[in-house]
Design an enzyme around this catalytic site. Sequence first.
Site, PDB file in Angstrom:
ATOM      1  N   CYS A   1       3.324   1.143 -15.574  1.00 54.54           N
ATOM      2  CA  CYS A   1       3.896   0.945 -14.250  1.00 54.54           C
ATOM      3  C   CYS A   1       4.595  -0.413 -14.175  1.00 54.54           C
ATOM      4  O   CYS A   1       4.089  -1.420 -14.698  1.00 54.54           O
ATOM      5  CB  CYS A   1       2.810   1.037 -13.187  1.00 54.54           C
ATOM      6  SG  CYS A   1       3.422   0.839 -11.490  1.00 54.54           S
TER       7      CYS A   1
ATOM      8  N   CYS B   1       0.808  -5.269  -9.245  1.00 53.93           N
ATOM      9  CA  CYS B   1      -0.453  -5.273  -8.488  1.00 53.93           C
ATOM     10  C   CYS B   1      -1.513  -6.015  -9.295  1.00 53.93           C
ATOM     11  O   CYS B   1      -1.854  -5.606 -10.416  1.00 53.93           O
ATOM     12  CB  CYS B   1      -0.903  -3.848  -8.186  1.00 53.93           C
ATOM     13  SG  CYS B   1       0.367  -2.830  -7.394  1.00 53.93           S
TER      14      CYS B   1
ATOM     15  N   CYS C   1      -4.554  -4.137 -10.980  1.00 51.67           N
ATOM     16  CA  CYS C   1      -4.366  -2.849 -11.652  1.00 51.67           C
ATOM     17  C   CYS C   1      -4.147  -2.976 -13.154  1.00 51.67           C
ATOM     18  O   CYS C   1      -3.229  -3.671 -13.615  1.00 51.67           O
ATOM     19  CB  CYS C   1      -3.185  -2.112 -11.017  1.00 51.67           C
ATOM     20  SG  CYS C   1      -3.033  -0.413 -11.607  1.00 51.67           S
TER      21      CYS C   1
ATOM     22  N   CYS D   1      -7.006  15.587  -6.325  1.00 52.45           N
ATOM     23  CA  CYS D   1      -6.004  14.536  -6.148  1.00 52.45           C
ATOM     24  C   CYS D   1      -5.400  14.178  -7.504  1.00 52.45           C
ATOM     25  O   CYS D   1      -6.122  14.026  -8.492  1.00 52.45           O
ATOM     26  CB  CYS D   1      -6.645  13.296  -5.532  1.00 52.45           C
ATOM     27  SG  CYS D   1      -7.618  13.629  -4.047  1.00 52.45           S
TER      28      CYS D   1
ATOM     29  N   CYS E   1      -3.894  16.585  -3.046  1.00 51.04           N
ATOM     30  CA  CYS E   1      -3.384  15.273  -2.672  1.00 51.04           C
ATOM     31  C   CYS E   1      -2.704  14.651  -3.888  1.00 51.04           C
ATOM     32  O   CYS E   1      -3.118  14.892  -5.028  1.00 51.04           O
ATOM     33  CB  CYS E   1      -4.547  14.397  -2.198  1.00 51.04           C
ATOM     34  SG  CYS E   1      -4.109  12.683  -1.780  1.00 51.04           S
TER      35      CYS E   1
ATOM     36  N   CYS F   1      -3.352   9.665   3.643  1.00 52.25           N
ATOM     37  CA  CYS F   1      -4.571   9.082   3.092  1.00 52.25           C
ATOM     38  C   CYS F   1      -4.237   7.634   2.757  1.00 52.25           C
ATOM     39  O   CYS F   1      -3.425   7.373   1.867  1.00 52.25           O
ATOM     40  CB  CYS F   1      -5.005   9.851   1.849  1.00 52.25           C
ATOM     41  SG  CYS F   1      -6.392   9.127   0.944  1.00 52.25           S
TER      42      CYS F   1
ATOM     43  N   ARG G   1     -13.609   7.937   2.749  1.00 52.88           N
ATOM     44  CA  ARG G   1     -13.879   8.331   1.362  1.00 52.88           C
ATOM     45  C   ARG G   1     -14.403   7.150   0.553  1.00 52.88           C
ATOM     46  O   ARG G   1     -13.712   6.141   0.391  1.00 52.88           O
ATOM     47  CB  ARG G   1     -12.610   8.875   0.702  1.00 52.88           C
ATOM     48  CG  ARG G   1     -12.039  10.078   1.406  1.00 52.88           C
ATOM     49  CD  ARG G   1     -10.815  10.668   0.689  1.00 52.88           C
ATOM     50  NE  ARG G   1     -10.238  11.701   1.535  1.00 52.88           N
ATOM     51  CZ  ARG G   1     -10.679  12.953   1.595  1.00 52.88           C
ATOM     52  NH1 ARG G   1     -11.682  13.320   0.813  1.00 52.88           N
ATOM     53  NH2 ARG G   1     -10.119  13.827   2.415  1.00 52.88           N
TER      54      ARG G   1
END
Length: 372
Positions: free
Chosen positions: A84, A88, A91, A121, A154, A214, A274
Site C-alpha cells: 500500500c 499509516c 500499518c 468482510c 462488507c 462501518c 464490533r
Amino acid sequence: MAKTLDMHGNIRLQHRTLATHATSRPRPPLPTATRHDWSKPEIQTIYNTPLLELVFQAAGVHRLNHDPSKIQLCTLMNIKTGGCSEDCSYCSQSSRYSTPTEASRLLDVEPSKANGSTRFCMGAAWRDLAGRKRGFERILTMVREIRGMGMEVCTTLGMLSPEQARQLKQAGLTAYNHNLDTSREFYPEVITTRSYDERLDTISAVRDAGISVCSGGILGLGESDQDRVGLIWEVSRMPEHPESFPVNALVPIPGTPLENNEPVKIVLPTTIIRLAAGRNTLSEAEQAMCFMAGANAVFTGEKMLTTPCSPWDEDKAMMGRWGLQGLGSFEQIRMKEHETSQPQPRSTPEFNIRGSATIGYTGHCLYHFVRI
C-alpha cells in the site's frame, strides 16, 4: 426487618440498612431517541463517568436498542496484502516501512461449508481503486457470489468515488468499512497521505449509495483522552450514525513508526459495536464486560488480516458459557431497513482461499468500551 426489645420489654420492629448503603446520585433518564447534536463537553462528561456506573448506564441503553443475548460472528479476510502507498503509522501493509508483511496479489474467495459467521468482510491494502478496473470487477463478482448465499458482505478497499460506491451497491454490498481512526486534530500525527476530509467524503459516497457504513477507530496511537472524545463526537455528528463501529486498540508491529507504542466509552445507541483485532489478548471476563456494556459483534477465526484472532471453537464455547447466541445475517433492525430484498440463507458458508497471503490488521480490542 429486625426485632428488638425496648426498655419496657416490648418488641419493636426496626428497618435494617446495609453496611454498604450509600445515597446515590440521581441518574439522568436513558435516552430514547438517537441524537446527532452531541457537544464535546457532553461526551467528555460521559467519558469521565466512573467505569462501573458507565457500564451500568451503557447496558441500559444497549437493551433499549438491541437484543443483549445476541452477538454477531464476523470473518475478515485480507484479499490483497501489503504494497500500500499510504503512510499509516500503525500499518504493516504500507510499502514505506520494512515489516514482516509481504505484498500479495488479489486473491479469490471460494465458499464451501457452514462455520458460524454471518458477515464476511474482505480487505484490500489499497489507497483507492484508481487503475484497478480488472481487480474491482473481480471484487464485484465476489460480492455478488457471497451476497447470493444470503450473507452480509462488507469490503474495505480504500477511498471510493460515488460511482464506485454505486457499483458496489448494485453488486449487493451490505456494508463498507472506512475507519476515521482518531480525532481530526490528532489525525495528521498518524497519516499524511490521505486527509480526514477525504475519509469523510468516502463515507458520504457510501451512505449516499445506500450502503451501510462501518467506521470506527484505533486506540493507543499516542492520542489524548480529548482525541478519543473527538472521534466519538465526529461520528455522532454524521447525518446517519454508522451501522457498525469497529473498536481497535493498537497492536504495535515491528518496522512501523508506532512499533514501540504501549498497547493500551459511546453516543451511538443503535450502532453495532464490533470488537476487532487483538480481542484474543482479552480475558474471557474482560470480553464479558465489553458485551455487558454493549459490544455485540466480534471478528472470529484463526487470523484477522495480519494479526491473530480468536478461533471459532473457542468463541462458540465462550458464548455458550455466557448464554449468548449468534446474530443472524440481516437480523439487526437497522440492517433490515437497509436490506430487505434478499432471502435469508438456509446455512452460513465458510470460505476457503485460493492462494496464500499474510493475514492481518494493526488493531487491537479495547478493554472497557461502553455505549451511552
